[in-house]
Design an enzyme around this catalytic site. Sequence first.
Site, PDB file in Angstrom:
ATOM      1  N   LYS A 258      52.721  28.611  87.300  1.00 14.90           N
ATOM      2  CA  LYS A 258      51.926  27.376  87.461  1.00 14.90           C
ATOM      3  C   LYS A 258      52.030  26.929  88.901  1.00 14.90           C
ATOM      4  CE  LYS A 258      49.711  24.364  84.691  1.00 14.90           C
ATOM      5  NZ  LYS A 258      49.184  24.531  83.342  1.00 14.90           N
TER       6      LYS A 258
HETATM    7  P1  NAD Z   1      40.951  17.302  83.715  1.00 14.63           P
HETATM    8  O1  NAD Z   1      41.217  17.102  85.149  1.00 14.63           O
HETATM    9  O2  NAD Z   1      39.669  17.931  83.311  1.00 14.63           O
HETATM   10  O3  NAD Z   1      41.069  15.906  82.944  1.00 14.63           O
HETATM   11  C1  NAD Z   1      42.196  15.101  83.020  1.00 14.63           C
HETATM   12  C2  NAD Z   1      41.895  13.779  82.340  1.00 14.63           C
HETATM   13  O4  NAD Z   1      43.094  13.009  82.279  1.00 14.63           O
HETATM   14  C3  NAD Z   1      40.867  12.929  83.100  1.00 14.63           C
HETATM   15  O5  NAD Z   1      40.043  12.260  82.172  1.00 14.63           O
HETATM   16  C4  NAD Z   1      41.748  11.936  83.838  1.00 14.63           C
HETATM   17  O6  NAD Z   1      41.062  10.729  84.165  1.00 14.63           O
HETATM   18  C5  NAD Z   1      42.838  11.720  82.813  1.00 14.63           C
HETATM   19  N1  NAD Z   1      44.061  11.149  83.378  1.00 14.63           N
HETATM   20  C6  NAD Z   1      44.667  11.468  84.552  1.00 14.63           C
HETATM   21  N2  NAD Z   1      45.751  10.684  84.734  1.00 14.63           N
HETATM   22  C7  NAD Z   1      45.828   9.877  83.649  1.00 14.63           C
HETATM   23  C8  NAD Z   1      46.719   8.870  83.256  1.00 14.63           C
HETATM   24  N3  NAD Z   1      47.768   8.536  84.017  1.00 14.63           N
HETATM   25  N4  NAD Z   1      46.514   8.250  82.061  1.00 14.63           N
HETATM   26  C9  NAD Z   1      45.466   8.576  81.290  1.00 14.63           C
HETATM   27  N5  NAD Z   1      44.568   9.541  81.614  1.00 14.63           N
HETATM   28  C10 NAD Z   1      44.756  10.183  82.780  1.00 14.63           C
HETATM   29  O7  NAD Z   1      42.204  18.138  83.148  1.00 14.63           O
HETATM   30  P2  NAD Z   1      42.265  19.054  81.866  1.00 14.63           P
HETATM   31  O8  NAD Z   1      41.953  20.444  82.269  1.00 14.63           O
HETATM   32  O9  NAD Z   1      41.499  18.414  80.771  1.00 14.63           O
HETATM   33  O10 NAD Z   1      43.828  19.014  81.551  1.00 14.63           O
HETATM   34  C11 NAD Z   1      44.412  17.972  80.774  1.00 14.63           C
HETATM   35  C12 NAD Z   1      45.762  18.424  80.253  1.00 14.63           C
HETATM   36  O11 NAD Z   1      45.592  19.607  79.463  1.00 14.63           O
HETATM   37  C13 NAD Z   1      46.784  18.797  81.321  1.00 14.63           C
HETATM   38  O12 NAD Z   1      48.075  18.436  80.871  1.00 14.63           O
HETATM   39  C14 NAD Z   1      46.676  20.306  81.404  1.00 14.63           C
HETATM   40  O13 NAD Z   1      47.869  20.907  81.881  1.00 14.63           O
HETATM   41  C15 NAD Z   1      46.436  20.642  79.941  1.00 14.63           C
HETATM   42  N6  NAD Z   1      45.801  21.936  79.717  1.00 14.63           N
HETATM   43  C16 NAD Z   1      44.607  22.241  80.282  1.00 14.63           C
HETATM   44  C17 NAD Z   1      44.032  23.476  80.029  1.00 14.63           C
HETATM   45  C18 NAD Z   1      42.674  23.852  80.563  1.00 14.63           C
HETATM   46  O14 NAD Z   1      42.170  24.925  80.174  1.00 14.63           O
HETATM   47  N7  NAD Z   1      42.034  23.065  81.374  1.00 14.63           N
HETATM   48  C19 NAD Z   1      44.698  24.392  79.207  1.00 14.63           C
HETATM   49  C20 NAD Z   1      45.905  24.027  78.628  1.00 14.63           C
HETATM   50  C21 NAD Z   1      46.449  22.794  78.886  1.00 14.63           C
END
Ligand code: NAD
Length: 435
Positions: free
Chosen positions: A120
Amino acid sequence: MRTITAEVNNTKKKKAPVKGMMDNVMEQFNSAADHIDLHPNIRKILSITNNEIIVHFPVKMDNGEVEIFTGYRVQHNNALGPYKGGLRYHPTVDIDAARALAMWMTWKTSLAGLPYGGGKGGIQLDPSQYSQGELERITRRFTFALADNIGPEHDIPAPDVNTNSQTMAWIADTYMSTRPPAERTANQHVVTGKPDGSGGLEGRDRATGYGVFLNIKFWAERRKEKLKGKKFIVQGFGNVGYWAAHFMEKEGAKLVAAQDAFGSIRNTNGIKVEDLYNYTRINNGSLTGFPNAFDLDNEKFFTTECDICIPAALGNQITQKNAKSIKAKLIAEGANGPTNVEGEKILLERGVTIIPDILCNSGGVVGSYFEWLQNRNGELWHLDEVMAKLDKKMRESFNKVFDYSEKEGMDLRTAAYCIAIRRIEKAYIQRGIFP
Ligand code: NAD
């Protein structure tokens, strides 16, 4: 560029340290390792990261000034295959966060039965402060700085918080451009999560959120319940949160509250997911002020009456501070590490089920694996095929974890860890330790 060796547990801590994500992942790991009586040598190996790469690199800003950025890539373990895991652009990215997130990737890829290890990384920045052109130059220069530390058979990044298919396209293009001519096009699987027209997988955008939804559906099936009419809340309305909510709504469940980095909203009569998504597109990505809901204090978000809670933002969001007030009977972890160890204890004592991150959000890395295979084999898969394969893989993982937890009388997280760690232990025992 500086490559340093991990010293995960060597930091001398002063009194009452604030626990970080690394403490959580280590506590979770050690608890499962105790359950399976993990070989002590394997415990030592898995407690530490293989490589930690920190790069400082200059980028020319739109105003002509040069800014220095710090980027990270932590490669935790590659016993089962190349390092795999996302790149995050966020002010909270540091070596501790990258280590913890890399470790979670090792457990996740192992649990999913993939031929990958865990890595990561990311850059410590707030992307909202930079223009698109600046973000492109930052991404390209970061890729150049990482150089041979990534590669399609070595370490394969993917999107995470604040990175997307566009970011992956810039990385792929920069990486391919810096290879010898005869190797260029053969290297596009250096990243997954690319756009459709550039070697991306149809459906990779929704793979994580769909996987979260599937896990919730499988949980409901085990309880002989329907999702229709169930109320749910989503923290984070980005890639994972939006798609999870989209599929939940399609199944008849009702979104009653949502939170993002800008604020929280609630409507107990239901919030239409597509309307909210369209609103965020014209409201600078923020859901606050959505006309068909009430703005809500952030502290009240988790207290919303609901059946299911989907944390899909950042780590350490559900803690001892708010776990008691959560109304949901199920927490489906879309985010990585959203529940800390103390918060989890309270929830489990209250009879709340937690579908752990390494199972619940593994649809993303499974989709990435499909994309990687497709690129490697020169194939193109259609959306229906992708979704059917994803469905099958997620069901297998869910059943494996659920059955193990019932057999052993343990929570789903510990069960998931036990299965994941056993697979890595087996590889080490079969191969031995060089020399
Ligand atoms: P993203 O950037 O598309 O979205 C993140 C969201 O979280 C946004 O709506 C943002 O406004 C919100 N956010 C940020 N800080 C915040 C806070 N303090 N309180 C509330 N909301 C907040 O990211 P994503 O790809 O959707 O990833 C979200 C989570 O899922 C992360 O923990 C990431 O590690 C995990 N994840 C993502 C993937 C993927 O394929 N994108 C896969 C597995 C896990």
